[in-house]
Design a protein around this motif. Structure first.
Motif, PDB file in Angstrom:
ATOM      1  N   GLU A  64       0.819  -0.968   0.136  1.00  0.00           N
ATOM      2  CA  GLU A  64      -0.063  -0.004   0.001  1.00  0.00           C
ATOM      3  C   GLU A  64       0.734   1.170  -0.003  1.00  0.00           C
ATOM      4  O   GLU A  64       0.671   2.099  -0.585  1.00  0.00           O
ATOM      5  CB  GLU A  64      -0.980  -0.039   1.184  1.00  0.00           C
ATOM      6  CG  GLU A  64      -1.935   1.285   1.029  1.00  0.00           C
ATOM      7  CD  GLU A  64      -2.771   1.070   2.430  1.00  0.00           C
ATOM      8  OE1 GLU A  64      -2.815   0.304   3.267  1.00  0.00           O
ATOM      9  OE2 GLU A  64      -3.439   2.170   2.389  1.00  0.00           O
ATOM     10  N   ILE A  65       1.947   1.214   0.695  1.00  0.00           N
ATOM     11  CA  ILE A  65       2.746   2.323   0.640  1.00  0.00           C
ATOM     12  C   ILE A  65       4.037   2.125  -0.182  1.00  0.00           C
ATOM     13  O   ILE A  65       4.662   1.027  -0.088  1.00  0.00           O
ATOM     14  CB  ILE A  65       3.422   2.645   2.370  1.00  0.00           C
ATOM     15  CG1 ILE A  65       2.197   2.378   3.159  1.00  0.00           C
ATOM     16  CG2 ILE A  65       4.149   3.960   2.415  1.00  0.00           C
ATOM     17  CD1 ILE A  65       1.005   3.359   3.157  1.00  0.00           C
ATOM     18  N   PRO A  66       4.347   3.207  -1.078  1.00  0.00           N
ATOM     19  CA  PRO A  66       5.434   2.667  -2.050  1.00  0.00           C
ATOM     20  C   PRO A  66       6.801   2.876  -1.570  1.00  0.00           C
ATOM     21  O   PRO A  66       7.062   3.595  -0.568  1.00  0.00           O
ATOM     22  CB  PRO A  66       5.210   3.915  -3.126  1.00  0.00           C
ATOM     23  CG  PRO A  66       4.429   4.870  -2.318  1.00  0.00           C
ATOM     24  CD  PRO A  66       3.468   4.317  -1.242  1.00  0.00           C
ATOM     25  N   TYR A 107       8.087   6.241  -0.207  1.00  0.00           N
ATOM     26  CA  TYR A 107       7.377   7.277   0.738  1.00  0.00           C
ATOM     27  C   TYR A 107       8.344   7.735   1.519  1.00  0.00           C
ATOM     28  O   TYR A 107       8.519   9.004   1.922  1.00  0.00           O
ATOM     29  CB  TYR A 107       6.302   6.563   1.426  1.00  0.00           C
ATOM     30  CG  TYR A 107       5.546   7.312   2.342  1.00  0.00           C
ATOM     31  CD1 TYR A 107       4.859   8.514   1.907  1.00  0.00           C
ATOM     32  CD2 TYR A 107       5.532   6.958   3.728  1.00  0.00           C
ATOM     33  CE1 TYR A 107       4.224   9.236   2.925  1.00  0.00           C
ATOM     34  CE2 TYR A 107       4.885   7.820   4.362  1.00  0.00           C
ATOM     35  CZ  TYR A 107       4.428   9.013   4.096  1.00  0.00           C
ATOM     36  OH  TYR A 107       3.569   9.750   5.238  1.00  0.00           O
ATOM     37  N   LYS A 163       7.408  11.785   2.264  1.00  0.00           N
ATOM     38  CA  LYS A 163       7.120  12.298   3.461  1.00  0.00           C
ATOM     39  C   LYS A 163       8.072  13.496   3.887  1.00  0.00           C
ATOM     40  O   LYS A 163       7.477  14.561   4.105  1.00  0.00           O
ATOM     41  CB  LYS A 163       7.557  11.268   4.292  1.00  0.00           C
ATOM     42  CG  LYS A 163       6.796  11.552   5.818  1.00  0.00           C
ATOM     43  CD  LYS A 163       6.897  10.187   6.830  1.00  0.00           C
ATOM     44  CE  LYS A 163       6.495  10.736   8.211  1.00  0.00           C
ATOM     45  NZ  LYS A 163       6.628   9.466   9.206  1.00  0.00           N
ATOM     46  N   LEU A 194       6.551  16.387   1.882  1.00  0.00           N
ATOM     47  CA  LEU A 194       5.531  17.047   2.578  1.00  0.00           C
ATOM     48  C   LEU A 194       5.555  17.902   3.529  1.00  0.00           C
ATOM     49  O   LEU A 194       5.133  18.735   3.962  1.00  0.00           O
ATOM     50  CB  LEU A 194       4.494  15.771   2.703  1.00  0.00           C
ATOM     51  CG  LEU A 194       3.895  14.969   1.512  1.00  0.00           C
ATOM     52  CD1 LEU A 194       2.818  14.123   2.296  1.00  0.00           C
ATOM     53  CD2 LEU A 194       3.051  16.036   0.621  1.00  0.00           C
ATOM     54  N   SER A 243      -3.785   9.491   4.265  1.00  0.00           N
ATOM     55  CA  SER A 243      -3.412   9.866   5.449  1.00  0.00           C
ATOM     56  C   SER A 243      -2.179  10.636   5.452  1.00  0.00           C
ATOM     57  O   SER A 243      -1.236  10.276   4.991  1.00  0.00           O
ATOM     58  CB  SER A 243      -3.308   8.890   6.653  1.00  0.00           C
ATOM     59  OG  SER A 243      -2.459   9.585   7.357  1.00  0.00           O
ATOM     60  N   LEU A 244      -1.930  12.242   6.007  1.00  0.00           N
ATOM     61  CA  LEU A 244      -0.762  12.730   5.904  1.00  0.00           C
ATOM     62  C   LEU A 244       0.143  12.186   7.001  1.00  0.00           C
ATOM     63  O   LEU A 244       1.334  12.646   6.965  1.00  0.00           O
ATOM     64  CB  LEU A 244      -1.044  14.269   6.260  1.00  0.00           C
ATOM     65  CG  LEU A 244      -1.706  14.892   4.929  1.00  0.00           C
ATOM     66  CD1 LEU A 244      -1.942  16.580   5.377  1.00  0.00           C
ATOM     67  CD2 LEU A 244      -0.749  14.875   3.555  1.00  0.00           C
ATOM     68  N   GLU A 245      -0.327  11.239   7.822  1.00  0.00           N
ATOM     69  CA  GLU A 245       0.537  10.756   8.782  1.00  0.00           C
ATOM     70  C   GLU A 245       1.325   9.611   8.223  1.00  0.00           C
ATOM     71  O   GLU A 245       2.574   9.642   8.476  1.00  0.00           O
ATOM     72  CB  GLU A 245      -0.306  10.338   9.863  1.00  0.00           C
ATOM     73  CG  GLU A 245      -1.150  11.167  10.687  1.00  0.00           C
ATOM     74  CD  GLU A 245      -0.071  12.134  11.497  1.00  0.00           C
ATOM     75  OE1 GLU A 245       0.912  11.967  11.967  1.00  0.00           O
ATOM     76  OE2 GLU A 245      -0.205  13.401  11.071  1.00  0.00           O
ATOM     77  N   HIS A 270       0.163   8.042   4.926  1.00  0.00           N
ATOM     78  CA  HIS A 270       0.022   7.866   3.639  1.00  0.00           C
ATOM     79  C   HIS A 270      -0.765   6.557   3.440  1.00  0.00           C
ATOM     80  O   HIS A 270      -0.991   6.284   2.043  1.00  0.00           O
ATOM     81  CB  HIS A 270       1.497   7.594   3.049  1.00  0.00           C
ATOM     82  CG  HIS A 270       1.401   7.869   1.269  1.00  0.00           C
ATOM     83  ND1 HIS A 270       1.257   9.196   1.037  1.00  0.00           N
ATOM     84  CD2 HIS A 270       1.540   7.253   0.104  1.00  0.00           C
ATOM     85  CE1 HIS A 270       1.182   9.355  -0.150  1.00  0.00           C
ATOM     86  NE2 HIS A 270       1.679   8.138  -0.873  1.00  0.00           N
ATOM     87  N   ARG A 271      -1.519   6.060   4.334  1.00  0.00           N
ATOM     88  CA  ARG A 271      -2.641   5.045   4.064  1.00  0.00           C
ATOM     89  C   ARG A 271      -3.832   5.629   3.714  1.00  0.00           C
ATOM     90  O   ARG A 271      -4.085   6.769   3.781  1.00  0.00           O
ATOM     91  CB  ARG A 271      -2.997   4.298   5.513  1.00  0.00           C
ATOM     92  CG  ARG A 271      -1.757   3.369   5.895  1.00  0.00           C
ATOM     93  CD  ARG A 271      -2.245   2.519   6.901  1.00  0.00           C
ATOM     94  NE  ARG A 271      -1.055   1.667   7.194  1.00  0.00           N
ATOM     95  CZ  ARG A 271      -0.504   0.505   6.571  1.00  0.00           C
ATOM     96  NH1 ARG A 271      -1.268   0.095   5.382  1.00  0.00           N
ATOM     97  NH2 ARG A 271       0.591   0.093   7.053  1.00  0.00           N
TER      98      ARG A 271
END
Lengths: 669, 669
Positions: free
Chosen positions: A645-647, A650, A655, A658, B216-218, B220-221
């Motif tokens: 789900e998380i590439p 990230y 991250k 952002l 989610s910005l926490e 990325h989910r």
């Protein structure tokens, strides 16, 4: 997604299969012949059920993985050949139904035939069985880094050394490196090398062929004096499983017997023995057309189940294939596919006749054959490439998905425009032959007209007593004149004759694209005459409702050939005068539209006639049952990016960016 | 390979650089403007020296690796922007000079502008800074699995719930899943969703835009109720670094404020507030043309250093660019590139004017702008795709190497024909607008002619007192008539006028490809008029020898536009009568050849004028110093297959097959 299996796509395809009057099985046999058709079904059922030939992960493999997978398929077909006692043509068919080029195909299509046709009896005795059973694996080393189509300018040398009765193969400059050689990079153990024959007299006898071992049969290491490697990936990911390679030879010696000397040789002392005909080394051109058929099948099926735009009385949007801008793109492709299959068969027959004549030393058919095949190679490859892309675009956005399957075909096929003779170079050869024929025809009397070869028959219109018959035919909106195939063929032939005459008139200063137009006109005329014959024979060859529909389909091909040559047709006044009466081409264009409308209900039946299985097509949009959207979903599930789900990037990239953005945005507030 | 550095390629390129009379730096500034040109050099020197932007391993990466590399480049440009205090346009330029599409470009080109132009002041206050600084990353969710260009038929719903002042986003059917959405698959945190607005009255108000958080910005989910994924690889490996994705919404609620309500909204109670103009949601079309410029540069450079065929007096084969069949393909591409750069600039100016008018509520410019941009999008994308492939094929066999660099550009660009409005659908819109204008013009008096908008100016020829001026101009071989750009523009305008009149005459039954031809003619005429203006202004804008050469180059564009529209031109008798006098198009074609010959020595200077660095082009065949073959060697060295002499599949597949072959061959002996 369970409800998708009973969805509109599937309903639409079921309905579409009830419309055609043609029987697709009957068409398959008409197209491929009963023997090949049955062999095909037999082989397909074996391959498509063997996990080695599974295609579901293919879109996600690296080139190295695709290459290794190609080796696995090659080896497996070899095993299956022994196991099922396949004939050589069965084995060839097994590779043909795979939808990707493999290194072994260079062995089969280039190495083996050239050895067979030009090797000496001694060479055959030693190697024929090894070649036939793949105890050695070959490649054909012609193209060099700086020279391709222009074989006469190749730089690699083979110098004869009478003292040891050897040839010394050498790469004299960096640009003389062999380059683009299929199966050379990592696969082949042997090769046939094109090299300039240099005699002890220092005479350069031009390019000849030499049989060379490249790699050890013990451990596959490259033999001394030879440097080989893979040339890297191809454009758009095409030919991924083929190890096109380069090679340099550093004074590599081979015994005299390894010159391919059936037609030219060297005496022990180093005297040259001349070939009876300079062009005898000409090989056949095999243009793979199955890709165009596959793309036509895919595009027509998807256009049948895709609905978009205006809503009909049933509250559903219109099927895309019913839009003129869509069927006008797809049905001519279908027609062309049917034409090219038959042309391919006619060409095979002609080749067999040619080879029989050649074996008796009669080379008289060679020039005409060369001009014809050059023209057909240009026409077929140009049309097939364009048709693949037209089919892909007709599918809208989804055509750009790898899962549509057509992009892959395009990437594999597009090189056909530049390999085995660059199309622009071949055009020039077609024109040269046409000008020769024109000069002969112009200097002969009408009574001698019968001397025109079939590929020059169009020139008879030059001596036609009523050369302007086409001109004064008028151009009312009536489409009646376009219903008679013979008259359409005549127009294509007149166009060719006019073009060649015009080219001859401007021999000193042709415009820059004239040769392309002349070559196209000449080849269109040749094809049209063959299509005319096929139409005449339909009652006997297929009969029934199929004959009725195929007559329309082949006529559509003739009409669209005129349409794409309209500039010439108008330039020479073959459609009548332009002007106040409106566009003189309208009659033709409306006739095409009407014919398309008549053929529309037959489209699925005609494309089913090619007989492709879902495994062969490997396309979400072209599945037999029409279930395109559900198949897209299923294929996307396997995408590696979807496995987490998380590439990967990230934590490292998204991250921090952002957070940096947050800091910057806060600072501004 | 040491001797390659002093090789003929390099010598040829040095000589070719001495021929042009134009100064390429001066051309660069003419094309890009001094400000952008300097910013570009500044940014290029930073990026091309940063290892993050190294391209040497790119051809060998998997899609997942290319995606991750894209994230790294995105994050790095963000860092560099802060570090070097780049402006927003500098940052945009940094992404523009990268030769590959990245997920962040959807944020910049779609998400940010649509939020800016259609979000409410409240939404701006909350998110504008976060968007500008990439504290959130956006995407634009329009296309669905079963609907693309036809926005009106999108299925996703946003139902207003007055009780909680929320919208409920929902995907009602499998085919309503958002699909193809760039940056959605794995990257974006937020999105703007096109969904049908459903009011409490059950009224369906059609598609509107809604701002939605996706991840989610926490961590990325994906947020609850939302299913997202990547749709898989694209055809021919295009757009590899972009995670085009799908999304389904399961009754996801968002606050009322997240409707983009600058022009349409809902009251708290659920009453619809109508937009002032239905087409106001129309966004800009940005067609990336740099790829066509890059391919032209590469092909012209390689054609300059590639020698093939006839030997000249210096004993060297001819440079390929001197062949008519080659320069006739490449120089018109160069001309088109120069035209489209200027068109792009004119279009930007027109957009700015449009936006200023729109902000005052004046929508009068919108329909003309819509028709013009639709036509230009079709023309530019169709031409650029064709030109990329023409350039690639002009390079012969090596054009099919990934290292030629053009295949990659093609794979990334070819989707332009079907995204942001399928070209065939846009053609129909251009024709509708043209027919409206024709109806107006036909019903007005000549004195009212001035009311024609610039994109309809060609219609003035309908009321021209001498409508057949073109017809009787004769067609001697003299090329003089083609030397006057104004007369060529007039011919293109007359063609458009004739085509539109003909289309109107057959409104009930147009032929199947008529709309494509009419749209093309109308757009060609519009472009020609702009080119005419540019030519008129050359003395003032660039002056000197550059003005002389550019006049020829732009004239070449006009002539080749007539050439590609010859069927229409001949159909309407605009070239005079066909027939016994020979091909009436010959004068035009010879004029093109002559102009190409005059431009030939300028080709390298004109393509240098685009100003691409070797890092930008990333092409072995297009290197600045001409050292094509040595660069091919160097690039091939990195191929993964070359990292081990014996391939992975040898023990498992090749060796067993050779041994089996040996056994079978022995058995037959």
């Amino acid at each position: 997604m369970a409800n998708l299996s009973q969805n509109q796509n599937v309903v639409d395809m079921k309905r579409a299969r009830q419309l055609p009057t043609v029987d697709s099985k009957k068409l398959s046999i008409f197209l491929w012949g009963e023997t090949e058709w049955e062999a095909r079904q037999r082989i397909l059922s074996i391959l498509s059920n063997d996990p080695i030939f599974d295609k579901s992960r293919r879109p996600f493999l690296t080139r190295t993985q695709l290459y290794t997978r190609g080796l696995a398929m090659m080896s497996r077909i070899h095993e299956l050949t022994e196991q099922h006692q396949w004939s050589a043509s069965d084995a060839a068919l097994a590779f043909k139904v795979l939808d990707e080029p493999l290194p072994i195909q260079l062995h089969m299509a280039a190495f083996e035939p050239v050895l067979k046709s030009q090797g000496s009896p001694e060479l055959h005795a030693k190697y024929a069985a090894l070649v036939a059973h793949r105890a050695i694996l070959g490649c054909y080393l012609q193209t060099e880094l700086a020279h391709g189509t222009n074989v006469a300018a190749l730089e690699t040398t083979a110098t004869y050394l009478p003292a040891t009765r050897e040839f010394e193969l050498h790469t004299p400059t960096p640009t003389a490196a062999k380059w683009w050689i299929g199966a050379l990079g990592r696969t082949a153990t042997h090769g046939v090398v094109q090299a300039r024959l240099v005699l002890p007299s220092s005479r350069d006898a031009g390019p000849h062929l030499f049989f060379v071992q490249l790699r050890s049969l013990e451990d596959h290491r490259t033999l001394p004096g030879i440097t080989v490697g893979d040339i890297g990936p191809k454009a758009m990911g095409g030919y991924a499983a083929v190890d096109n390679g380069f090679a340099r030879f550093e004074r590599v010696r081979i015994p005299k017997e390894q010159m391919l000397s059936a037609f030219a040789g060297v005496t022990d002392e180093g005297e040259y023995v001349r070939p009876p005909h300079a062009k005898l080394s000409y090989g056949g051109v095999e243009v793979r057309l199955s890709l165009a058929l596959e793309s036509a099948t895919i595009a027509i099926r998807y256009a049948t189940v895709r609905r978009q735009g205006t809503k009909g009385e049933d509250g559903l949007e219109q099927q895309v294939i019913t839009y003129p801008s869509v069927y006008h793109r797809l049905l001519p492709i279908l027609a062309r596919a049917y034409v090219f299959i038959l042309l391919g068969r006619n060409l095979s027959t002609a080749f067999t006749a040619l080879l029989a004549r050649l074996s008796t030393g009669d080379t008289s058919l060679l020039p005409a054959m060369h001009a014809t095949t050059a023209g057909l190679k240009v026409l077929a490859s140009t049309a097939a490439i364009a048709d693949l892309e037209t089919a892909r675009r007709s599918m809208g956005g989804h055509g750009f998905s790898a899962f549509a399957g057509v992009g892959r075909l395009y990437a594999d096929y597009v090189a056909a425009a530049t390999y085995e003779g660059d199309n622009f170079v071949l055009d020039a050869q077609v024109v040269r032959a046409a000008l020769k024929a024109f000069a002969r025809a112009a200097s002969s009397t009408p009574a001698q007209g019968a001397e025109l070869a079939p590929n020059e028959a169009y020139l008879r219109w030059l001596t036609d007593p009523n050369p302007d018959a086409g001109v004064n035919a008028g151009h009312s909106v009536s489409t009646a004149r376009w219903g008679n195939p013979r008259r359409v063929v005549e127009m294509l032939e007149r166009r060719a004759a006019c073009m060649v005459r015009e080219r001859a008139a401007h021999a000193a200063d042709p415009d820059a694209s004239m040769d392309q137009r002349v070559a196209r006109a000449v080849t269109d005329a040749f094809v049209a005459a063959q299509v005319d014959e096929v139409i005449d024979g339909l009652e006997g060859s297929v009969g029934g409702k199929e004959a009725v529909v195929l007559r329309k389909l082949y006529t559509l091909h003739l009409l669209t050939a005129v349409e794409s040559g309209l500039t010439d047709v108008l330039s020479f006044g073959l459609l009548g005068e332009a002007g106040a009466a409106g566009d003189p081409s309208r009659g033709l264009r409306v006739a095409i539209k009407r014919l398309c409308e008549e053929l529309l209900p037959e489209a699925i039946g005609l494309s089913d006639g090619f007989g492709f299985s879902d495994w062969e097509l490997d396309s979400a949009l072209g599945v037999y049952d029409g279930n395109a959207y559900e198949t897209l979903y299923k294929m996307a599930e396997l995408e590696p990016l979807n496995q987490s789900e998380i590439p990967d990037g990230y934590e490292r990239y998204i991250k921090p960016m952002l957070e940096r953005g947050q800091r910057l945005a806060s600072a501004k507030l």
